[in-house]
Design a protein around this motif. Structure first.
Motif, short mmCIF file in Angstrom:
data_model
loop_
_atom_site.label_atom_id
_atom_site.label_comp_id
_atom_site.label_asym_id
_atom_site.label_seq_id
_atom_site.Cartn_x
_atom_site.Cartn_y
_atom_site.Cartn_z
N ARG A 35 0.72 -1.37 0.09
CA ARG A 35 -0.13 -0.06 -0.05
C ARG A 35 0.94 1.37 -0.02
O ARG A 35 0.52 2.22 -0.89
N ALA A 36 1.90 1.15 0.61
CA ALA A 36 2.92 2.32 0.77
C ALA A 36 3.56 2.62 -0.64
O ALA A 36 3.58 3.61 -1.06
N ILE A 37 3.96 1.36 -1.38
CA ILE A 37 4.54 1.71 -2.39
C ILE A 37 3.54 2.18 -3.53
O ILE A 37 3.75 2.80 -4.55
N ALA A 38 2.35 1.58 -3.54
CA ALA A 38 1.09 2.06 -4.36
C ALA A 38 0.84 3.56 -4.29
O ALA A 38 0.68 4.21 -5.18
N ALA A 39 1.19 3.95 -3.07
CA ALA A 39 0.86 5.67 -2.72
C ALA A 39 1.99 6.29 -2.95
O ALA A 39 1.62 7.57 -3.06
N ASN A 46 5.23 -6.98 -9.09
CA ASN A 46 4.17 -6.68 -8.42
C ASN A 46 4.33 -6.82 -6.87
O ASN A 46 3.60 -7.16 -6.11
N GLY A 47 5.47 -6.19 -6.61
CA GLY A 47 5.75 -5.80 -4.94
C GLY A 47 5.85 -7.05 -4.20
O GLY A 47 6.10 -8.25 -4.70
N PHE A 48 5.41 -6.89 -3.04
CA PHE A 48 5.63 -7.86 -2.01
C PHE A 48 4.35 -9.20 -2.15
O PHE A 48 3.09 -8.72 -2.72
N ASN A 49 4.67 -10.24 -1.94
CA ASN A 49 3.58 -11.18 -2.14
C ASN A 49 2.67 -11.24 -0.78
O ASN A 49 3.13 -11.91 0.39
N GLU A 50 1.53 -10.92 -1.09
CA GLU A 50 0.45 -10.96 0.23
C GLU A 50 0.13 -12.22 0.49
O GLU A 50 -0.60 -12.39 1.42
N ALA A 51 0.26 -13.27 -0.25
CA ALA A 51 0.02 -14.71 -0.01
C ALA A 51 0.81 -15.07 1.44
O ALA A 51 0.76 -16.06 2.24
N MET A 52 1.94 -14.44 1.43
CA MET A 52 2.82 -14.43 2.74
C MET A 52 2.46 -13.46 3.82
O MET A 52 2.64 -12.46 3.85
N THR A 53 2.08 -14.26 5.07
CA THR A 53 1.67 -13.41 6.42
C THR A 53 2.40 -14.04 7.62
O THR A 53 3.01 -15.02 7.34
N PHE A 109 14.38 0.19 -3.89
CA PHE A 109 14.11 -0.21 -5.16
C PHE A 109 13.68 1.15 -5.86
O PHE A 109 12.74 2.01 -5.44
N TRP A 110 13.73 1.18 -7.28
CA TRP A 110 13.16 2.01 -8.17
C TRP A 110 11.79 1.44 -8.21
O TRP A 110 11.27 0.29 -8.09
N ARG A 111 10.88 2.50 -7.81
CA ARG A 111 9.40 2.15 -7.90
C ARG A 111 8.81 1.40 -9.02
O ARG A 111 8.10 0.50 -8.89
N ASP A 112 9.28 1.75 -10.27
CA ASP A 112 8.73 0.92 -11.44
C ASP A 112 9.32 -0.64 -11.44
O ASP A 112 8.59 -1.26 -12.15
N ASP A 113 10.32 -0.88 -10.87
CA ASP A 113 10.98 -2.16 -10.78
C ASP A 113 9.99 -3.01 -9.77
O ASP A 113 9.69 -4.16 -10.05
N LEU A 114 9.46 -2.22 -8.58
CA LEU A 114 8.60 -3.01 -7.98
C LEU A 114 7.20 -3.12 -8.50
O LEU A 114 6.64 -4.12 -8.26
N LEU A 126 1.08 -6.06 -5.41
CA LEU A 126 1.00 -4.42 -5.26
C LEU A 126 0.04 -3.82 -6.31
O LEU A 126 -0.89 -3.00 -5.90
N ASP A 127 -0.28 -4.50 -7.56
CA ASP A 127 -1.25 -4.21 -8.29
C ASP A 127 -2.36 -3.69 -7.98
O ASP A 127 -3.49 -2.94 -8.33
N GLN A 128 -3.05 -4.77 -7.03
CA GLN A 128 -4.64 -4.43 -6.41
C GLN A 128 -4.43 -3.20 -5.68
O GLN A 128 -5.92 -2.70 -5.44
N HIS A 129 -3.78 -2.47 -5.19
CA HIS A 129 -3.86 -1.33 -4.30
C HIS A 129 -3.48 -0.11 -5.08
O HIS A 129 -3.79 1.13 -4.80
N VAL A 130 -2.96 -0.17 -6.61
CA VAL A 130 -2.73 1.00 -7.40
C VAL A 130 -3.89 1.89 -7.63
O VAL A 130 -3.96 3.06 -7.53
N PRO A 131 -5.10 1.12 -7.77
CA PRO A 131 -6.43 2.21 -8.09
C PRO A 131 -6.73 2.98 -6.94
O PRO A 131 -7.31 4.08 -7.17
N GLU A 132 -6.38 2.40 -5.71
CA GLU A 132 -6.96 3.13 -4.49
C GLU A 132 -6.08 4.42 -4.48
O GLU A 132 -6.64 5.26 -3.77
N PHE A 133 -4.78 4.40 -4.90
CA PHE A 133 -4.22 5.59 -4.83
C PHE A 133 -4.01 6.56 -6.03
O PHE A 133 -2.99 6.92 -6.41
#
Length: 284
Positions: free
Chosen positions: A77-81, A186-193, A177-182, A257-264
């Protein structure tokens, strides 16, 4: 190059205040500081509202409900924002030396991500640092480990700068990281909790995408405030996700990451100028 600093936090406002003060006192300020909050109680928001009016750069607070340890989601969410071109990932218990941002800027290279270092403190020194805001441990201070990481020697840092693909020592407490590389991986894997390994899995996909790693030593110094750790988790399910990522040479994760981009799509509010908003329903 605009630099965004993404600071992840959870229910330790005393440490967060020390971290944010260090970022505000940098010899070169970042474009913005984004505090991404994995479900803290009201004390964290109150801290941010108190310091925001006098903060020297754009200050953002992103909060998500406390539903277990969801560091991947919080960081995504921070990367998307982020409004910057370059994102420094920093934990909310990492106190940056005053040249931290300038050193990261000098070290940034296209085609690479950066792995920084940290000084470890014991409980007694951490208490002293929280009580004495101006105190910064040095090479001869008591109560530290990895003493060499107190030394800022930019010329020596260049000896460690050769790009490589070694996996050992990956840690997102001080990473960039460069943001476009993230976005590409697709950023961090949210399947990992739960505890750990999400940074190792991200680095594996970055390597598969052709990125190289540069180790930042004797520069961009930061001191880690002591707390208990769950580092030695037995049979961590996140290890199996890392193994699968490596076996299949994955570049992008499915839940990322892609699921949070529209929010921001519209930038989140800068707390320095934002009117007080209704507080979220804190669970603690």
């Amino acid at each position: 190059m605009r630099i965004s600093v993404a600071v992840i936090t959870y229910n330790w406002p005393e440490a967060l205040e020390r971290v944010l003060a260090a970022l505000a006192a940098q010899s070169e300020l970042p474009h913005e500081v984004i505090v991404t909050d994995d479900g803290s109680g009201a004390a964290t928001r109150e801290l941010l509202e108190r310091i925001a009016p006098d903060y020297p750069v754009r200050l953002v607070h992103l909060w998500q409900p406390d539903d277990g340890a969801r560091m991947s989601r919080a960081r995504n969410r921070a990367i998307a924002a982020a409004q910057g071109d370059y994102v420094i990932l920093l934990d909310g218990d990492m106190v940056a030396e005053r040249h931290f941002i300038a050193d990261h800027r000098a070290f940034a290279r296209r085609g690479c991500f950066v792995q920084g270092s940290r000084v470890l403190t014991d409980a007694r020194l951490t208490r002293h640092m929280l009580e004495q805001a101006a105190f910064v441990p040095g090479f001869f201070s008591r109560g530290i480990e990895r003493r060499r990481h107190t030394l800022r020697m930019p010329l020596l840092a260049n000896l460690y700068a050769r790009p490589h693909v070694r996996r050992r020592g990956i840690k997102s407490c001080n990473m960039a990281f460069w943001r476009d590389d993230l976005l590409r991986v697709n950023g961090f894997n949210e399947a990992m909790t739960g505890w750990g390994r999400e940074d190792t899995e991200l680095a594996a996909r970055a390597f598969h995408a052709g990125l190289l790693r540069r180790d930042l030593r004797f520069s961009a110094l930061a001191t880690h405030l002591y707390h208990r750790t769950r580092k030695h988790v037995v049979d961590n399910p996140n290890d199996r996700i890392v193994e699968d990522t490596r076996a299949r040479q994955l570049i992008r994760c499915e839940l990322g990451l892609d699921q949070h981009v529209p929010e921001f799509a519209a930038a989140p509010a800068d707390l320095r100028f934002a009117a007080p908003e209704p507080r979220p329903p804190y669970s603690n």
